[in-house]
Scaffold this motif. Structure first.
Motif, PDB file in Angstrom:
ATOM      1  N   GLN A   1      -4.470  -4.079   4.032  1.00 31.27           N
ATOM      2  CA  GLN A   1      -5.040  -2.532   3.853  1.00 31.27           C
ATOM      3  C   GLN A   1      -6.332  -2.613   4.842  1.00 31.27           C
ATOM      4  O   GLN A   1      -6.641  -1.415   5.282  1.00 31.27           O
ATOM      5  CB  GLN A   1      -5.433  -2.240   2.572  1.00 31.27           C
ATOM      6  CG  GLN A   1      -4.106  -2.080   1.470  1.00 31.27           C
ATOM      7  CD  GLN A   1      -2.820  -1.442   2.114  1.00 31.27           C
ATOM      8  OE1 GLN A   1      -3.162  -0.426   2.802  1.00 31.27           O
ATOM      9  NE2 GLN A   1      -1.674  -1.937   1.748  1.00 31.27           N
TER      10      GLN A   1
ATOM     11  N   ALA B   1      -4.665  -1.505   7.726  1.00 26.26           N
ATOM     12  CA  ALA B   1      -4.390  -0.115   7.801  1.00 26.26           C
ATOM     13  C   ALA B   1      -5.608   0.565   8.055  1.00 26.26           C
ATOM     14  O   ALA B   1      -5.472   1.646   8.800  1.00 26.26           O
ATOM     15  CB  ALA B   1      -3.703   0.109   6.371  1.00 26.26           C
TER      16      ALA B   1
ATOM     17  N   GLY C   1      -1.172   3.179   3.020  1.00 25.14           N
ATOM     18  CA  GLY C   1      -1.067   1.822   2.273  1.00 25.14           C
ATOM     19  C   GLY C   1      -0.348   2.000   1.062  1.00 25.14           C
ATOM     20  O   GLY C   1      -0.739   2.970   0.252  1.00 25.14           O
TER      21      GLY C   1
END
Length: 323
Positions: A106, A109, A121
């Motif tokens: 993440q 991301a 995510g």
């Protein structure tokens, strides 16, 4: 037709395949063409992208791991690596990306989102240490595997009047150790969040022996300052009399494998479906997780800036129960 892609990144977790299946089939239902990126962020950089149809994800919901594969990718941490990834996404005319994974995934991301690419995510890590979700994909399965091991080891510990140090996964977070210890009725729990005095732990084992217990179990998170091997070595050098004969069992990656539980399949399906629906509405830059019994979206900026804290009141509960 708009094009959507999905990738799995970081450590594999039971339920990732259910998440992929949900992205593909809900995406198709919403009118997206769906692509799969193989081997996580590495696949984005190397253009390892495949088309996924409804039949391509048949029969995977019950399988552990991830059909797309996963890998660590140090290159993606560099600006040059991320620019390569963006070129691949643009080459395939991909307009949205679902990233299934934990903290490192993440963070990646968020980096893509900051570069202007639409990303969502999905919370997936057996460590359950990701801010923005009370429970993450894979946790339930991993916890039940650990619990089964504890139950089995309790049988042999009782038969031989032994103590076992049982090491479970959890590099920076003691969630699995704490929950498995409470559910398994162990005598002590060692986690990274609380420093453990090996002498005090030795006293607890001696006390259990003196109370007439025929066995003792200690669950240890791998990331604790004193992991199972370090504790065993300490006891060998400094604590000649524990009462019990001591053994060490390390579960390791066995916790990641096997069929995902019903809970993980349902959680993965619901979170991933919600992620696709949000992208379809034009929402992005968030993590989809499960918060207070509901599916919620948390900005990726908040996810990467905050640390999820363990409820240490449960450690005190475990201490009271270990009598």
């Amino acid at each position: 037709m708009k094009c959507l892609a999905v990738l799995t990144s970081g450590g594999d977790a039971p339920g990732m395949n259910a998440a992929i299946r949900s992205v593909v089939r809900v995406g198709i239902d919403k009118g997206w063409q769906v692509m799969g990126v193989r081997h996580g962020y590495t696949g984005l950089i190397t253009n390892d992208v495949i088309s996924l149809g409804a039949r391509d994800v048949s029969g995977i919901i019950q399988q552990g791991g991830t059909m797309l594969g996963s890998a660590r990718c140090p290159e993606f941490k560099t600006e040059d690596g991320r620019l390569k990834a963006l070129r691949v996404l643009n080459e395939h005319k991909i307009e949205g990306l679902v990233i299934i994974g934990g903290g490192g995934s993440q963070t990646g991301a968020h980096a893509l989102s900051q570069m202007g690419f639409p990303v969502i995510g999905v919370a997936s890590t057996i460590d359950n240490d990701l801010y923005g979700s009370d429970v993450t994909i894979g946790v339930d399965t991993a916890l039940n595997i650990a619990l089964e091991a504890i139950d089995r080891l309790k049988v042999t510990a009782l038969s031989h009047e032994r103590a076992f140090l049982i090491e479970v996964m959890g590099r920076d977070c003691g969630y699995l150790a704490l929950m498995a210890g409470i559910a398994g009725g162990t005598e002590a729990i060692v986690i990274p969040e609380v420093e453990t005095d090996p002498e005090a732990l030795a006293d607890e084992l001696r006390s259990a022996y003196q109370r007439g217990q025929a066995h003792a179990l200690v669950v240890v998170a791998e990331g604790a300052k004193y992991n199972a091997a370090a504790l065993a070595e300490y006891f060998k050098k400094h604590c000649k009399r524990l009462g019990f004969d001591l053994r060490v069992t390390t579960l390791g990656h066995v916790q990641r494998g096997g069929a995902p539980s019903a809970y993980d399949r349902l959680l993965a399906t619901r979170l991933s479906a919600d992620a696709v629906e949000r992208l379809t509405r034009g929402e992005h830059g968030v993590l989809v997780g499960f918060v207070k019994g509901e599916i919620k979206a948390t900005p990726l900026a908040e996810v990467v800036a905050n640390k999820k804290l363990l409820d240490l009141h449960l450690l005190e509960l475990a201490r009271m129960l270990a009598k």
